[in-house]
Design a protein around this motif. Structure first.
Motif, PDB file in Angstrom:
ATOM      1  N   GLU A 121       0.910  -0.747  -0.159  1.00  0.00           N
ATOM      2  CA  GLU A 121       0.342  -0.169  -0.182  1.00  0.00           C
ATOM      3  C   GLU A 121       0.989   1.216   0.278  1.00  0.00           C
ATOM      4  O   GLU A 121       0.692   1.555  -0.730  1.00  0.00           O
ATOM      5  N   ASN A 122       1.943   1.341   0.942  1.00  0.00           N
ATOM      6  CA  ASN A 122       2.905   1.955   0.489  1.00  0.00           C
ATOM      7  C   ASN A 122       4.449   1.896   1.115  1.00  0.00           C
ATOM      8  O   ASN A 122       5.040   2.819   0.865  1.00  0.00           O
ATOM      9  N   LYS A 169       6.481   3.262  -2.291  1.00  0.00           N
ATOM     10  CA  LYS A 169       6.902   4.304  -2.765  1.00  0.00           C
ATOM     11  C   LYS A 169       7.993   5.119  -3.369  1.00  0.00           C
ATOM     12  O   LYS A 169       8.639   4.295  -1.547  1.00  0.00           O
ATOM     13  N   HIS A 216       4.446  -1.495  -6.579  1.00  0.00           N
ATOM     14  CA  HIS A 216       3.433   0.376  -6.591  1.00  0.00           C
ATOM     15  C   HIS A 216       4.469   1.512  -5.679  1.00  0.00           C
ATOM     16  O   HIS A 216       4.443   0.751  -4.658  1.00  0.00           O
ATOM     17  N   TRP A 274       5.477   9.184  -9.396  1.00  0.00           N
ATOM     18  CA  TRP A 274       4.074   9.651  -8.322  1.00  0.00           C
ATOM     19  C   TRP A 274       4.722  11.507  -8.274  1.00  0.00           C
ATOM     20  O   TRP A 274       5.618  11.852  -8.094  1.00  0.00           O
ATOM     21  N   GLN A 283       3.336  11.429  -2.539  1.00  0.00           N
ATOM     22  CA  GLN A 283       4.636  10.510  -1.376  1.00  0.00           C
ATOM     23  C   GLN A 283       5.972  10.124  -2.091  1.00  0.00           C
ATOM     24  O   GLN A 283       5.905   9.470  -2.424  1.00  0.00           O
ATOM     25  N   ASN A 313       2.147   6.563 -11.820  1.00  0.00           N
ATOM     26  CA  ASN A 313       0.790   6.985 -11.431  1.00  0.00           C
ATOM     27  C   ASN A 313       0.024   7.825 -11.798  1.00  0.00           C
ATOM     28  O   ASN A 313       0.949   8.988 -11.139  1.00  0.00           O
ATOM     29  N   GLU A 314      -0.552   8.212 -12.173  1.00  0.00           N
ATOM     30  CA  GLU A 314      -1.656   9.934 -11.919  1.00  0.00           C
ATOM     31  C   GLU A 314      -0.927  10.664 -12.829  1.00  0.00           C
ATOM     32  O   GLU A 314      -0.752  11.869 -12.264  1.00  0.00           O
ATOM     33  N   ASN A 334      -0.860   3.791 -14.370  1.00  0.00           N
ATOM     34  CA  ASN A 334      -2.162   3.440 -13.553  1.00  0.00           C
ATOM     35  C   ASN A 334      -2.563   5.246 -12.682  1.00  0.00           C
ATOM     36  O   ASN A 334      -2.016   5.590 -12.408  1.00  0.00           O
ATOM     37  N   TYR A 391      -6.746   6.987 -11.606  1.00  0.00           N
ATOM     38  CA  TYR A 391      -7.919   7.121 -10.634  1.00  0.00           C
ATOM     39  C   TYR A 391      -9.083   7.642 -12.370  1.00  0.00           C
ATOM     40  O   TYR A 391      -8.729   8.251 -12.240  1.00  0.00           O
ATOM     41  N   GLN A 443      -7.999   2.099 -11.437  1.00  0.00           N
ATOM     42  CA  GLN A 443      -7.442   2.254 -10.008  1.00  0.00           C
ATOM     43  C   GLN A 443      -8.790   1.779  -9.195  1.00  0.00           C
ATOM     44  O   GLN A 443      -8.964   0.790  -8.358  1.00  0.00           O
ATOM     45  N   HIS A 494     -11.561   3.290  -7.771  1.00  0.00           N
ATOM     46  CA  HIS A 494     -12.048   3.954  -6.753  1.00  0.00           C
ATOM     47  C   HIS A 494     -13.554   4.408  -6.736  1.00  0.00           C
ATOM     48  O   HIS A 494     -13.370   5.392  -7.146  1.00  0.00           O
ATOM     49  N   GLU A 544      -6.715  -0.968  -7.913  1.00  0.00           N
ATOM     50  CA  GLU A 544      -7.169  -0.328  -6.211  1.00  0.00           C
ATOM     51  C   GLU A 544      -8.270  -0.469  -5.785  1.00  0.00           C
ATOM     52  O   GLU A 544      -8.985   0.455  -4.773  1.00  0.00           O
ATOM     53  N   TRP A 597      -7.909  -2.844  -2.691  1.00  0.00           N
ATOM     54  CA  TRP A 597      -6.906  -1.661  -1.807  1.00  0.00           C
ATOM     55  C   TRP A 597      -6.975  -1.889  -0.268  1.00  0.00           C
ATOM     56  O   TRP A 597      -7.112  -0.519   0.154  1.00  0.00           O
ATOM     57  N   TRP A 613      -8.301   3.524   3.600  1.00  0.00           N
ATOM     58  CA  TRP A 613      -7.587   5.078   3.099  1.00  0.00           C
ATOM     59  C   TRP A 613      -8.224   5.317   3.002  1.00  0.00           C
ATOM     60  O   TRP A 613      -8.303   6.908   3.417  1.00  0.00           O
ATOM     61  N   PHE A 653     -10.078   9.776   3.633  1.00  0.00           N
ATOM     62  CA  PHE A 653     -10.301  10.127   1.899  1.00  0.00           C
ATOM     63  C   PHE A 653     -11.399  10.238   1.476  1.00  0.00           C
ATOM     64  O   PHE A 653     -11.989   8.969   1.429  1.00  0.00           O
TER      65      PHE A 653
END
Ligand SMILES: Oc1ccccc1CN[C@@H]1C=C[C@@H](O)[C@H](O)[C@H]1O
Length: 333
Positions: A43-44, A47, A80, A84, A87, A134-135, A178, A180, A211, A213, A242, A292, A300, A304
């Motif tokens: 998850e983190n 990163k 992952h 990005w 993070q 990512n994103e 990747n 969202y 992702q 979400h 995710e 996720w 998460w 959020f």
């Protein structure tokens, strides 16, 4: 005792079932995770800010724990994420520790190369699938690229360069873009245009990470189908990377619920059933569906988009027991 079929075994003929984990989960939920999942994502722990917090100082311990767990239990790992805007430690974007002057394009390229080469070489064939970027796409308006220090200093080619580096570092790895809100018509058009450009420039991109979400209200099933069709038409592999289904619409800031109502659990079950029917119908293109998280004890989404508001987005409740959504998903086989 209730017989609960294994999620991963139920979908063995269609796609892998994955979960985003942190080290604590591997200790507390070992049997549950190995029973239902055959793919893991950190998850983190993988990163940028966690792997290389300071220049030249790499810390792979948490990531290695997840890779070790996967190896011991015959699971694959999704890396992952290499590049990005979030993070990611600030030091990489500045000339020096003073952080007064932005790094030059050459300096940032060298640092991107050092990160990707070191990380991909460290994991080599323990990780055969990376979210390389990512994103990078802007949600709002007609601007295609998200503005970030990556794009400001290197231009759009930061995406190309990241994929070339990752491919050089491990030619056997499947390299993913990747993002969202990936099913929104406007954003999926921008993602499509961006990846088409990469392919035209012969950039080694092999897959699109959706992702997913999502929530009890959006996106529409039509938008999801159209986005999957669009990405599949690029001839790339698709991963749902995710997935969670928030019991609140994105705009709903209500924080009065102490537990999900029966009505919300039923609505969530309807949505999950519809989503998995779509995944099944596109299983020729979809190689994995990753949640996720593992169960409602932690997500998460507890912070959020509303800080400190509990959410219940998964197939399993806070005690890892199946929810109505689980039984509806199992039925879609
Ligand atoms: O849905 C979003 C809306 C706005 C910003 C980011 C996201 C999703 N961003 C994801 C979510 C959680 C992080 O742990 C993941 O690494 C990231 O890819």
């Amino acid at each position: 005792r209730l017989f609960v079929p294994s999620l991963k075994d139920t979908f063995l003929e269609s796609f892998r079932i994955g979960a985003a984990v942190h080290e604590g989960l591997l200790n507390d939920r070992k049997e549950f995770i190995t029973e239902h999942f055959n793919s893991l994502t950190a998850e983190n722990s993988m990163k940028f800010e966690n792997l290389q917090p300071a220049e030249g100082e790499f810390d792979f311990t948490a990531g290695d724990r997840i890779v070790q767990f996967a190896k011991e239990n015959g699971m694959s790992v999704r890396g992952h994420t290499l590049i990005w805007h979030a993070q990611t430690p600030k030091w990489i974007f500045y000339e020096d520790a003073e952080k007064k002057k932005l790094a030059s394009k050459e300096l940032l390229k060298a640092r991107m190369a050092a990160h990707i080469n070191t990380v991909v070489a460290h994991y080599q064939d323990s990780i055969l699938c990376w979210d390389v970027v990512n994103e990078a796409i802007e949600d709002k308006g007609s601007t295609r690229l998200r503005h970030s220090l990556w794009s400001e200093i290197m231009g759009e080619e930061f995406i190309d360069y990241a994929f070339h580096l990752a491919h050089e570092a491990n030619p056997a790895a499947q390299l993913f873009y990747n993002d969202y809100n990936e099913s929104s018509p406007s954003k999926s058009a921008k993602i499509f245009e961006t990846i088409s450009g990469l392919l035209e420039r012969e950039v080694p991109v092999h897959g699109v990470g959706l992702q997913a979400h999502w929530n009890v209200n959006a996106p529409s099933l039509d938008d999801i189908k159209r986005a999957i069709e669009k990405y599949a038409s690029l001839g790339l592999r698709l991963h749902i990377t995710e997935m969670d289904v928030s019991v609140f619409d994105f705009e709903d800031k209500n924080s009065s619920l102490l537990k999900p109502t029966e009505a919300l659990l039923e609505l969530q079950a309807e949505r999950y059933e519809a989503f998995f029917k779509i995944f099944k119908s596109y299983r020729a293109h979809i190689d994995s569906v990753t949640f996720w998280g593992v169960d409602d004890a932690y997500t998460w989404l507890d912070n959020f988009p509303v800080h400190n508001r509990k959410n219940w987005p998964f197939l399993f409740d806070t005690e890892s027991m199946p929810k109505p959504a689980f039984w509806r998903v199992i039925k879609t086989i």
